[in-house]
Scaffold this motif. Structure first.
Motif, PDB file in Angstrom:
ATOM      1  N   UNK A 141      75.746  10.742  81.652  1.00 33.99           N
ATOM      2  CA  UNK A 141      77.066  11.514  80.667  1.00 33.99           C
ATOM      3  C   UNK A 141      78.260  10.323  80.706  1.00 33.99           C
ATOM      4  N   UNK A 142      78.347  10.564  82.008  1.00 39.41           N
ATOM      5  CA  UNK A 142      79.833   9.892  81.243  1.00 39.41           C
ATOM      6  C   UNK A 142      79.753   7.998  81.149  1.00 39.41           C
ATOM      7  N   UNK A 143      79.236   6.962  82.110  1.00 39.23           N
ATOM      8  CA  UNK A 143      78.628   6.240  82.270  1.00 39.23           C
ATOM      9  C   UNK A 143      78.485   5.778  79.938  1.00 39.23           C
ATOM     10  N   UNK A 144      77.050   6.285  79.260  1.00 44.13           N
ATOM     11  CA  UNK A 144      76.535   6.553  78.620  1.00 44.13           C
ATOM     12  C   UNK A 144      78.164   6.723  77.565  1.00 44.13           C
ATOM     13  N   UNK A 145      78.898   7.951  77.632  1.00 48.38           N
ATOM     14  CA  UNK A 145      79.898   8.191  76.733  1.00 48.38           C
ATOM     15  C   UNK A 145      80.839   6.931  76.502  1.00 48.38           C
ATOM     16  N   UNK A 146      81.313   6.364  78.331  1.00 41.55           N
ATOM     17  CA  UNK A 146      82.205   5.143  78.237  1.00 41.55           C
ATOM     18  C   UNK A 146      81.092   4.076  77.307  1.00 41.55           C
ATOM     19  N   UNK A 147      80.344   3.337  77.695  1.00 43.66           N
ATOM     20  CA  UNK A 147      79.723   2.206  76.875  1.00 43.66           C
ATOM     21  C   UNK A 147      79.515   3.170  74.925  1.00 43.66           C
ATOM     22  N   UNK A 148      79.777   4.245  75.547  1.00 44.94           N
ATOM     23  CA  UNK A 148      79.113   3.863  73.078  1.00 44.94           C
ATOM     24  C   UNK A 148      80.625   4.252  72.870  1.00 44.94           C
ATOM     25  N   UNK A 149      81.788   4.212  73.530  1.00 50.40           N
ATOM     26  CA  UNK A 149      83.720   4.660  72.407  1.00 50.40           C
ATOM     27  C   UNK A 149      84.212   4.359  73.236  1.00 50.40           C
ATOM     28  N   UNK A 150      83.804   3.159  74.362  1.00 54.27           N
ATOM     29  CA  UNK A 150      85.118   2.370  74.967  1.00 54.27           C
ATOM     30  C   UNK A 150      84.322   1.216  75.186  1.00 54.27           C
ATOM     31  N   UNK A 151      83.269   1.248  74.895  1.00 51.20           N
ATOM     32  CA  UNK A 151      83.052  -0.551  75.797  1.00 51.20           C
ATOM     33  C   UNK A 151      82.940  -0.289  77.348  1.00 51.20           C
ATOM     34  N   UNK A 152      82.914   0.341  77.776  1.00 50.44           N
ATOM     35  CA  UNK A 152      83.536   0.348  78.941  1.00 50.44           C
ATOM     36  C   UNK A 152      81.603   0.277  80.317  1.00 50.44           C
TER      37      UNK A 152
END
Length: 156
Positions: free
Chosen positions: A114-125
């Motif tokens: 979930x943290x990988x998905x969230x970081x990519x989706x919302x922060x582009x990280x």
């Protein structure tokens, strides 16, 4: 996960449609209940991992306090402007608190995806930025209902 949906089978999303829809959408509305039984609804970012909705919530929020007292929750993700464009998914169940509160990045394998998905989706990280104000909520829905009114015009 598909829950039998008596009404609206014609407009119900398939599992693949639902998963794609929840992956692409950015904002959900989250409903919790006060001790007096009053609902509280707020918008929140989320990720869907194919089985659970993951919410990164402020830990000093009314939502967090209400869920600590009563873990029942409903989440709605929807879009569309005209009647024939309306699409959405409603997920309901109980929330689980995952990881430390507030989240500061301690090792927690359950949060890797979930943290990988969230970081990519919302922060582009590639990795999650922590602010010591948020923590994770997981909803493994007990009920799921969906609708896609575009199916009415295409005759699916």
């Amino acid at each position: 996960m598909t829950v039998a949906q008596r009404r609206g089978r014609r407009i119900m999303m398939t599992d693949a449609e639902r998963d794609a829809y929840l992956t692409e959408q950015r904002t959900c509305r989250v409903a919790t209940v006060s001790p007096e039984g009053m609902p509280h609804i707020g918008a929140l970012w989320f990720v869907w991992d194919g089985t659970s909705v993951w919410l990164y919530s402020l830990t000093r929020s009314l939502r967090w306090a209400q869920l600590r007292r009563d873990p029942r929750i409903a989440v709605v993700v929807d879009d569309g402007t005209e009647y024939g464009e309306l699409r959405g998914v409603e997920l309901a169940g109980e929330v689980s608190f995952v990881g430390e509160v507030p989240r500061a990045g301690q090792d927690c394998p359950e949060l890797d995806s979930p943290e990988r998905l969230f970081a990519s989706k919302y922060f582009g990280l590639d990795s999650m930025p922590y602010d010591d104000r948020h923590a994770w909520l997981r909803i493994a829905p007990q009920t799921v209902r969906s609708w896609d009114f575009t199916k009415l015009s295409t005759g699916e």
